[in-house]
Design a protein around this motif. Structure first.
Motif, PDB file in Angstrom:
ATOM      1  N   LEU A 132       0.829  -1.194   0.000  1.00  0.00           N
ATOM      2  CA  LEU A 132       0.000   0.000   0.000  1.00  0.00           C
ATOM      3  C   LEU A 132       0.870   1.253   0.000  1.00  0.00           C
ATOM      4  O   LEU A 132       0.568   2.234  -0.695  1.00  0.00           O
ATOM      5  CB  LEU A 132      -0.921   0.002   1.221  1.00  0.00           C
ATOM      6  CG  LEU A 132      -1.836   1.227   1.368  1.00  0.00           C
ATOM      7  CD1 LEU A 132      -2.782   1.347   0.177  1.00  0.00           C
ATOM      8  CD2 LEU A 132      -2.623   1.160   2.671  1.00  0.00           C
ATOM      9  N   GLU A 133       1.952   1.210   0.746  1.00  0.00           N
ATOM     10  CA  GLU A 133       2.854   2.361   0.785  1.00  0.00           C
ATOM     11  C   GLU A 133       3.432   2.651  -0.598  1.00  0.00           C
ATOM     12  O   GLU A 133       3.504   3.805  -1.041  1.00  0.00           O
ATOM     13  CB  GLU A 133       3.985   2.106   1.777  1.00  0.00           C
ATOM     14  CG  GLU A 133       4.946   3.272   1.913  1.00  0.00           C
ATOM     15  CD  GLU A 133       6.019   2.997   2.952  1.00  0.00           C
ATOM     16  OE1 GLU A 133       6.584   3.965   3.480  1.00  0.00           O
ATOM     17  OE2 GLU A 133       6.285   1.808   3.239  1.00  0.00           O
ATOM     18  N   VAL A 155      -0.616   6.081   7.160  1.00  0.00           N
ATOM     19  CA  VAL A 155      -2.000   5.620   7.053  1.00  0.00           C
ATOM     20  C   VAL A 155      -2.708   5.911   8.364  1.00  0.00           C
ATOM     21  O   VAL A 155      -2.181   5.614   9.447  1.00  0.00           O
ATOM     22  CB  VAL A 155      -2.078   4.110   6.733  1.00  0.00           C
ATOM     23  CG1 VAL A 155      -3.533   3.652   6.645  1.00  0.00           C
ATOM     24  CG2 VAL A 155      -1.366   3.811   5.412  1.00  0.00           C
ATOM     25  N   THR A 156      -3.899   6.517   8.276  1.00  0.00           N
ATOM     26  CA  THR A 156      -4.685   6.829   9.476  1.00  0.00           C
ATOM     27  C   THR A 156      -6.083   6.231   9.347  1.00  0.00           C
ATOM     28  O   THR A 156      -6.473   5.747   8.285  1.00  0.00           O
ATOM     29  CB  THR A 156      -4.803   8.345   9.682  1.00  0.00           C
ATOM     30  OG1 THR A 156      -5.560   8.908   8.599  1.00  0.00           O
ATOM     31  CG2 THR A 156      -3.435   9.002   9.744  1.00  0.00           C
ATOM     32  N   ASN A 157      -6.822   6.304  10.440  1.00  0.00           N
ATOM     33  CA  ASN A 157      -8.191   5.780  10.454  1.00  0.00           C
ATOM     34  C   ASN A 157      -9.169   6.823   9.900  1.00  0.00           C
ATOM     35  O   ASN A 157     -10.051   7.306  10.597  1.00  0.00           O
ATOM     36  CB  ASN A 157      -8.587   5.385  11.877  1.00  0.00           C
ATOM     37  CG  ASN A 157      -7.845   4.155  12.355  1.00  0.00           C
ATOM     38  OD1 ASN A 157      -8.087   3.045  11.904  1.00  0.00           O
ATOM     39  ND2 ASN A 157      -6.905   4.357  13.278  1.00  0.00           N
ATOM     40  N   SER A 331      -8.195  -2.387   1.257  1.00  0.00           N
ATOM     41  CA  SER A 331      -8.329  -1.137   0.509  1.00  0.00           C
ATOM     42  C   SER A 331      -7.463  -1.159  -0.749  1.00  0.00           C
ATOM     43  O   SER A 331      -7.906  -0.751  -1.835  1.00  0.00           O
ATOM     44  CB  SER A 331      -7.937   0.050   1.390  1.00  0.00           C
ATOM     45  OG  SER A 331      -8.808   0.173   2.488  1.00  0.00           O
ATOM     46  N   LEU A 332      -6.237  -1.645  -0.617  1.00  0.00           N
ATOM     47  CA  LEU A 332      -5.355  -1.723  -1.777  1.00  0.00           C
ATOM     48  C   LEU A 332      -5.920  -2.673  -2.823  1.00  0.00           C
ATOM     49  O   LEU A 332      -5.911  -2.368  -4.034  1.00  0.00           O
ATOM     50  CB  LEU A 332      -3.965  -2.180  -1.342  1.00  0.00           C
ATOM     51  CG  LEU A 332      -2.949  -2.351  -2.479  1.00  0.00           C
ATOM     52  CD1 LEU A 332      -2.702  -1.021  -3.171  1.00  0.00           C
ATOM     53  CD2 LEU A 332      -1.645  -2.940  -1.950  1.00  0.00           C
ATOM     54  N   ALA A 333      -6.447  -3.832  -2.381  1.00  0.00           N
ATOM     55  CA  ALA A 333      -7.020  -4.792  -3.326  1.00  0.00           C
ATOM     56  C   ALA A 333      -8.179  -4.177  -4.096  1.00  0.00           C
ATOM     57  O   ALA A 333      -8.339  -4.410  -5.311  1.00  0.00           O
ATOM     58  CB  ALA A 333      -7.480  -6.045  -2.583  1.00  0.00           C
TER      59      ALA A 333
END
Length: 442
Positions: A132-133, A155-157, A331-333
């Motif tokens: 993801l990064e 990455v945050t919520n 999320s990345l998928a």
């Protein structure tokens, strides 16, 4: 003469002072909306350093017990001090004020979830999923004119979490922050709860105005919050010329934190124009997934300079508050799946087309509202917005008065409504436009 309970505040440390105030609130000695002494007054009264009093108020604000109202001082929090996004709890009325995405266009995550690598993540693992990064570095960093080696990913919520953590990491209660007016409810709420002094910057059809930003910088703001596209509530997006003008205003203030909240990102029909110059020292670009993957996903990507990333990262260490790697991988998928990306593009087209259709419906009833970008329209009304909204409620429609989006609670009454009508068909949009016109909109 009424006894002043603030004279009972005691303590020599920030924790002791905060505990004393908390006790007065819990006992009812301090009631909602009661004023607390100015920091300098309290520090002198207790014989402590001003920073000790600042820290005490900050602890109280972070617990939601007090709110800062800028020059209006610090007061005990009252329930629902500011409006919040979301649907109204009234099934008998048609809610066109929620600001929600259409659930029909939120991708089903189950197929992607079933295909995920389910390896467990333990304490001590990297805070950000490496894949993801890498994707975020290319997508967010690639949209900025900053050298790739100066871009860090956090990455945050969600966006609200990102803003809160950025403010807490970089600012102190009482610091001034330039914010769009009218502005995003979450930003306004976060600033008030955190004890920051919000400095309103006007917004026009091209976004934040250069004159307004210049005035805020002259007042010594420590941060600037800007929405480059789909500004909430107006729908304005920065033009290339406006972004350049704002950069010029910021050129002599390289250490003012510039935060861009590009919340509509993948759904936007407008180009992205950043106000972050290549050599600006303190900056962050925030992009959440809530508008296109659903509010419940609760994830935002933050690209920032190394210093800001390091400060932000202190509050996101493994074992304390890192974002679920399962959520990161999911999320990345989704965002890299071609079918999902096609669904997101279709959603963006839907919002744009339905907003345009509602704009035409309003024009047929004598109201000229220029559709911008985003989920809602900023509708001008002839009478005060609160009055129009009340009349619409009597006719079965829930809208959002522009008064709710004012940065300063004591500002002049708004003459705009924010209306979310993208899920209405043509006939329903026409009925709503007629109701707005009949209620004082034209």
């Amino acid at each position: 003469m009424r006894h002043d309970p603030t004279h009972e505040i005691s303590g020599a440390t920030a924790a002791e002072i905060a505990s004393s105030v908390r006790g007065l609130i819990e006992r009812g000695a301090l009631a909602p909306a009661d004023s607390l002494p100015p920091v300098r007054v309290l520090a002198d009264r207790l014989g402590v350093n001003r920073n000790t009093a600042v820290s005490a108020y900050r602890q109280l604000a972070s617990s939601g017990l007090v709110v800062s109202q800028g020059r209006g001082g610090t007061r005990v929090s009252a329930p629902e001090a500011v409006a919040r996004e979301g649907s109204a709890n009234d099934a008998t009325l048609a809610d066109v004020g929620a600001g929600n995405p259409d659930p029909r266009f939120i991708p089903d995550p189950m197929r992607a979830l079933a295909a995920l690598d389910g390896h467990p993540v333990l304490y001590g693992a990297p805070v950000v999923d490496t894949d993801l990064e890498r994707w975020a570095h290319a997508r967010l960093g690639g949209d900025l004119e900053v050298a790739p080696e100066h871009v860090r990913i956090t990455v945050t919520n969600g966006a609200a979490d990102a803003l809160d953590r950025l403010f807490t990491a970089v600012l102190a209660p009482g610091d001034r922050v330039a914010v769009e007016d009218p502005g995003f409810l979450t930003v306004i709420h976060t600033l008030r709860i955190g004890g920051y002094d919000a400095v309103p910057v006007p917004v026009d059809e091209e976004g934040m105005t250069p004159d307004g930003l210049r005035a805020a910088l002259d007042q010594g703001v420590r941060a600037v919050i800007c929405t480059p596209r789909a500004q909430n509530p107006t729908g304005a997006s920065l033009s290339a010329g406006r972004a350049a003008a704002l950069r010029a205003e910021l050129a002599d203030h390289p250490y003012v934190l510039v935060v861009e909240d590009d919340h509509f990102s993948l759904l936007s029909r407008r180009p992205f124009h950043s106000i972050i110059a290549p050599r600006h020292e303190r900056w962050a670009l925030v992009r959440s997934v809530s508008k296109f993957l659903g509010p419940d996903m609760g994830l935002a990507l933050v690209a920032s300079d190394p210093h800001t990333a390091e400060r932000l990262g202190r509050r996101l260490r493994p074992g304390t508050a890192w974002v679920s790697h399962l959520l990161q991988r999911l999320s990345l998928a989704l965002v890299t799946d071609e079918d999902v990306r096609a669904e997101i593009m279709a959603a963006g087209a839907h919002y744009s087309e339905r907003n345009d259709a509602f704009g035409r419906a309003l024009e047929r009833h004598g109201i000229r509202a220029r559709p911008g970008d985003g989920l809602s329209l900023w509708v001008p009304v002839a009478r005060p917005a609160a009055e129009v909204a009340a009349r619409l409620r009597e006719r079965g429609w829930i809208t959002r008065s522009g008064d709710e989006f004012r940065v300063s609670p004591d500002a002049a009454p708004s003459h705009h409504l924010r209306v979310t009508a993208h899920d209405l068909d043509d006939a329903a949009q026409d009925r709503l436009a007629e109701a707005i016109a009949d209620s004082g909109g034209a």
